[in-house]
Design a protein around this motif. Structure first.
Motif, PDB file in Angstrom:
ATOM      1  N   ARG A 199      46.530  29.331  52.382  1.00 56.28           N
ATOM      2  CA  ARG A 199      47.187  30.474  52.867  1.00 56.28           C
ATOM      3  C   ARG A 199      48.771  30.679  52.569  1.00 56.28           C
ATOM      4  O   ARG A 199      49.721  28.959  52.739  1.00 56.28           O
ATOM      5  N   LYS A 240      47.303  39.449  45.982  1.00 54.25           N
ATOM      6  CA  LYS A 240      47.095  41.094  45.927  1.00 54.25           C
ATOM      7  C   LYS A 240      47.354  41.560  44.698  1.00 54.25           C
ATOM      8  O   LYS A 240      47.743  41.129  43.809  1.00 54.25           O
ATOM      9  N   LEU A 265      40.802  36.340  55.587  1.00 49.25           N
ATOM     10  CA  LEU A 265      41.464  34.724  55.698  1.00 49.25           C
ATOM     11  C   LEU A 265      40.776  33.681  57.398  1.00 49.25           C
ATOM     12  O   LEU A 265      40.347  32.909  57.585  1.00 49.25           O
ATOM     13  N   ILE A 310      39.155  38.806  48.705  1.00 50.86           N
ATOM     14  CA  ILE A 310      40.271  36.989  49.251  1.00 50.86           C
ATOM     15  C   ILE A 310      38.461  36.514  49.722  1.00 50.86           C
ATOM     16  O   ILE A 310      38.406  35.733  49.321  1.00 50.86           O
ATOM     17  N   GLN A 318      39.473  29.144  50.141  1.00 51.45           N
ATOM     18  CA  GLN A 318      39.404  29.494  49.290  1.00 51.45           C
ATOM     19  C   GLN A 318      39.267  28.696  48.139  1.00 51.45           C
ATOM     20  O   GLN A 318      39.872  27.718  47.960  1.00 51.45           O
ATOM     21  N   VAL A 362      48.678  35.117  48.382  1.00 51.17           N
ATOM     22  CA  VAL A 362      48.149  35.506  49.595  1.00 51.17           C
ATOM     23  C   VAL A 362      47.960  34.160  49.809  1.00 51.17           C
ATOM     24  O   VAL A 362      47.229  32.908  50.811  1.00 51.17           O
ATOM     25  N   ASN A 370      41.549  44.688  48.269  1.00 45.76           N
ATOM     26  CA  ASN A 370      41.746  43.205  48.443  1.00 45.76           C
ATOM     27  C   ASN A 370      41.138  41.941  49.753  1.00 45.76           C
ATOM     28  O   ASN A 370      40.854  41.470  49.785  1.00 45.76           O
ATOM     29  N   GLU A 418      45.214  40.076  53.852  1.00 47.86           N
ATOM     30  CA  GLU A 418      45.087  38.467  54.405  1.00 47.86           C
ATOM     31  C   GLU A 418      44.537  37.978  55.491  1.00 47.86           C
ATOM     32  O   GLU A 418      43.897  37.062  55.622  1.00 47.86           O
TER      33      GLU A 418
END
Length: 143
Positions: free
Chosen positions: A139, A126, A113, A21, A120, A132, A17, A110
């Motif tokens: 976020r 996820k 981040l 991200i 993003q 997320v 994950n 997360e």
């Protein structure tokens, strides 16, 4: 080009994950499968220091020889804990991410981040479906 390194285990959902991200921000990180290519002792010590954590905080218990090695003994020194991680890299918790913004153990995923210096590029959920990042790239905070 943003230089991000992820110490990754492809068998770990949290690690997968975090990697996804990073990629959702349009960044292709340098992926180190640390079970195949463990960090040197000097690098591991540097990562621990830069993440402002202790060796004990980086130890992974689940699915490792943690209990068999008696690593729950509070009398063990930092050097002894690092010795164990060097001998058994599976004891190094993951994903450990290095970016221009710092070094962090990204659990939950997360947390990565905070280390990505780019926005993003869209929504991200996820593997378990937990959202997320929303469609605008922001976020999503828990309730």
């Amino acid at each position: 080009m943003t230089d991000i390194v992820i110490y990754h285990n492809p068998e770990c959902g949290t690690s997968r994950n975090a990697l996804a991200i990073i990629r959702n921000a349009g960044i292709e990180p340098h992926v180190v499968e640390y079970l195949k290519t463990p960090p040197s002792r000097a690098l591991l010590e540097s990562l621990i220091e830069r993440a402002a954590m202790t060796p004990r905080a980086l130890l992974r218990e689940k699915g490792t020889p943690f209990a068999d090695l008696g690593l729950d003994n509070p009398d063990l020194t930092d050097a002894e804990l690092i010795d164990a991680m060097m001998a058994h890299p599976i004891l190094i918790n993951r994903p450990l991410v290095v970016s221009p913004l710092g070094v962090k153990l990204c659990r939950p995923s997360e947390e990565v981040l905070d280390l990505i210096p780019a926005a993003q590029r869209g929504a991200f959920a996820k593997e378990d479906g937990e959202q997320v990042v929303d469609a605008a790239g922001n976020r999503v905070t828990g309730s």
